[in-house]
Structure formats: structure tokens, C-alpha cells
Design a protein around this motif. Structure first.
Motif, PDB file in Angstrom:
ATOM      1  N   LYS A 146      56.139  30.269  38.657  1.00  0.00           N
ATOM      2  CA  LYS A 146      55.382  29.387  39.284  1.00  0.00           C
ATOM      3  C   LYS A 146      54.602  30.024  40.307  1.00  0.00           C
ATOM      4  CE  LYS A 146      58.392  25.678  38.178  1.00  0.00           C
ATOM      5  NZ  LYS A 146      59.128  24.339  38.778  1.00  0.00           N
ATOM      6  N   HIS A 147      55.288  31.130  40.739  1.00  0.00           N
ATOM      7  CA  HIS A 147      54.625  31.510  42.149  1.00  0.00           C
ATOM      8  C   HIS A 147      54.508  33.080  41.806  1.00  0.00           C
ATOM      9  CE1 HIS A 147      54.986  32.407  46.714  1.00  0.00           C
ATOM     10  NE2 HIS A 147      54.226  32.611  46.223  1.00  0.00           N
ATOM     11  N   TRP A 148      53.268  33.729  41.979  1.00  0.00           N
ATOM     12  CA  TRP A 148      53.370  35.270  41.629  1.00  0.00           C
ATOM     13  C   TRP A 148      53.040  35.752  43.258  1.00  0.00           C
ATOM     14  CZ3 TRP A 148      49.133  38.351  38.945  1.00  0.00           C
ATOM     15  CH2 TRP A 148      49.259  39.616  39.047  1.00  0.00           C
ATOM     16  N   SER A 149      53.608  36.535  43.828  1.00  0.00           N
ATOM     17  CA  SER A 149      53.481  37.405  45.168  1.00  0.00           C
ATOM     18  C   SER A 149      53.004  38.828  44.867  1.00  0.00           C
ATOM     19  CB  SER A 149      54.414  37.105  45.940  1.00  0.00           C
ATOM     20  OG  SER A 149      54.487  35.955  46.459  1.00  0.00           O
ATOM     21  N   TRP A 181      50.987  28.518  39.295  1.00  0.00           N
ATOM     22  CA  TRP A 181      50.268  27.532  40.062  1.00  0.00           C
ATOM     23  C   TRP A 181      49.813  28.234  41.460  1.00  0.00           C
ATOM     24  CZ3 TRP A 181      51.898  25.677  44.867  1.00  0.00           C
ATOM     25  CH2 TRP A 181      52.954  25.813  45.000  1.00  0.00           C
ATOM     26  N   MET A 182      50.315  29.192  41.777  1.00  0.00           N
ATOM     27  CA  MET A 182      50.108  29.909  43.291  1.00  0.00           C
ATOM     28  C   MET A 182      50.135  31.600  43.163  1.00  0.00           C
ATOM     29  SD  MET A 182      52.307  29.274  46.736  1.00  0.00           S
ATOM     30  CE  MET A 182      52.040  30.249  48.037  1.00  0.00           C
ATOM     31  N   VAL A 183      49.286  32.116  43.596  1.00  0.00           N
ATOM     32  CA  VAL A 183      49.329  33.709  43.833  1.00  0.00           C
ATOM     33  C   VAL A 183      48.879  33.761  45.151  1.00  0.00           C
ATOM     34  CG1 VAL A 183      48.380  35.759  42.872  1.00  0.00           C
ATOM     35  CG2 VAL A 183      48.395  33.977  41.366  1.00  0.00           C
ATOM     36  N   ASP A 184      49.699  34.829  45.865  1.00  0.00           N
ATOM     37  CA  ASP A 184      49.431  35.330  47.057  1.00  0.00           C
ATOM     38  C   ASP A 184      49.573  36.730  47.402  1.00  0.00           C
ATOM     39  OD1 ASP A 184      52.257  35.531  46.872  1.00  0.00           O
ATOM     40  OD2 ASP A 184      52.515  33.954  48.596  1.00  0.00           O
TER      41      ASP A 184
END
Length: 221
Positions: A146-149, A181-184
Motif C-alpha cells: 500500500k505504501h512504498w518508501s 496508493w502512496m510513494v514517498d
């Protein structure tokens, strides 16, 4: 890497007259606050790693860095490095390593990608590496997070630029109907960017060895 702030403050302290106790104390305090700030950044970096590791696969954190290409020139005969032949890099094969380390994944922990001197080193190279690594990891894990940093160094040539940021925006649009849904992207302070990824891929002049005893390493050309 060298930090210009550290070097400048150390130079001022060295040049400060011994009788200027207040000024010397101020400069040392300023250098200490600089170290405190970069230490706080590393702690925050570590918290992201721990959060990903405890996320049950919903958050992936990838450290990525290109190793020093000058140290992977082959062939290397160490007793001959000072001779004219071995100083002419254009007559030898120059390779580069792009190393990656993953947190929050269960099957894929590291990537090693090779690039040669005919590949321009910049945002295109970095964007390709990011996409290839994400695709391979998703295939290994069987799902996307869901979240990739992304943890990278501060070079504007490769990661900290509009091309890479727009690639990430495009990726989120292309994967609209997937869990992602999120990449930072996180950056450590300039001059203080070496981390556990650099320790895993030791950059010494005698060899570029991989300690792979506890790693699932994927090699790609």
C-alpha cells in the motif's frame, strides 16, 4: 561522502585564536547541533525501516544507491594500477553497481544491478532501476504494498529531480487499480548519506564483495 558544513566549521575552529574562548565555544556548539540534527535524521530513517518491517507487507522501504564506478574497473591488477595502461580507463571495462536493500518484504531483501559506461548516469537510469526493482519484488512477494518508501542519497542528478518525481506520479496513475496508493522519497542530509546499504556493498579499492550469507540477492544486467 564529505559534508561541507562539517569541514567549514572544523576549519573555523582550527583557525580560531586560542584566546577567543567564547567564539571557539560557539563554533563547537554549532558543530554539535549539526551532528545532533543529522543523528535525528538517521533515527527517523531507522523508524521508517522498523515501521516497514512491522507492517506485514503493507509498507515496503527500499534503500538504493549507486556504488562508486571508479572502484569497479576491470581488469584490476593491483600491482599495476600506477602504470600508464591502468590509468587509461577508456581501454578497460568500467562497470557500476546499483545496490538496493528492502525492508517490509519477506522474500526479496537485496538487488544488485550492473550498468556500464555507455549508460548515462542520471534520472533515467535511476527511474529504470526503481521500476525494475519494484516489479521484481512484487513478482517475488506476489503483491504490491500500500505504501512504498524510497531512501536515496541527495544527488540531484539521479533521484532528487523532476524526472524521477514525475516518474513516481506516472507510476501511481498507472497502478491506480492496485493496492499501491502512496510513494514517498526520503533523503538524508548532504554529506551524511552513507548507511547500512553502503556497509552491505563495501566500497574498497581491493574488491567489491557481497556478504550474502543471509540475503536473497537478485542479479540483473
Amino acid at each position: 561522502t564529505r559534508c561541507s558544513v562539517c569541514d567549514y566549521l572544523k576549519l573555523l575552529i582550527e583557525q580560531c585564536p586560542c584566546e577567543e574562548h567564547d567564539l571557539r565555544g560557539f563554533l563547537k556548539d554549532r558543530l554539535g547541533r549539526h551532528f545532533d540534527f543529522q543523528a535525528a535524521q538517521r533515527l527517523a530513517h531507522g523508524r521508517v525501516e522498523e515501521e516497514a518491517a512491522q507492517s506485514a507487507g503493507e509498507h515496503w522501504f527500499m534503500l538504493i544507491d549507486k556504488m562508486d564506478q571508479r572502484k569497479t574497473v576491470v581488469p584490476s591488477v593491483w600491482s599495476q594500477l600506477g602504470t600508464p595502461l591502468f590509468k587509461e580507463v577508456d581501454k578497460r571495462l568500467v562497470t557500476g553497481l546499483i545496490g538496493s536493500m528492502w525492508f517490509g518484504t519477506s522474500r526479496c531483501s537485496h538487488h544488485v544491478r550492473t550498468v556500464f559506461d555507455d549508460c548515462a548516469h542520471g534520472a533515467d537510469m535511476q527511474s529504470s532501476s526503481l521500476l525494475l526493482n519494484l516489479h521484481h519484488t512484487a513478482m517475488q512477494e506476489g503483491h504490491l504494498p500500500k505504501h512504498w518508501s524510497i531512501g536515496a542519497d541527495n544527488t540531484r542528478k539521479e533521484t532528487k529531480n523532476q524526472v524521477t518525481m514525475w516518474m513516481i506520479v506516472w507510476l501511481l496513475c498507472a497502478l491506480e487499480d492496485t493496492p499501491l496508493w502512496m510513494v514517498d522519497v526520503v533523503f538524508l542530509m548532504v554529506g551524511h548519506t552513507h548507511n547500512k546499504l553502503d556497509r552491505f556493498f563495501p566500497e574498497d579499492r581491493k574488491s567489491t564483495r557481497l556478504n550474502s550469507s543471509h540475503a536473497n540477492i537478485s542479479y540483473a544486467v
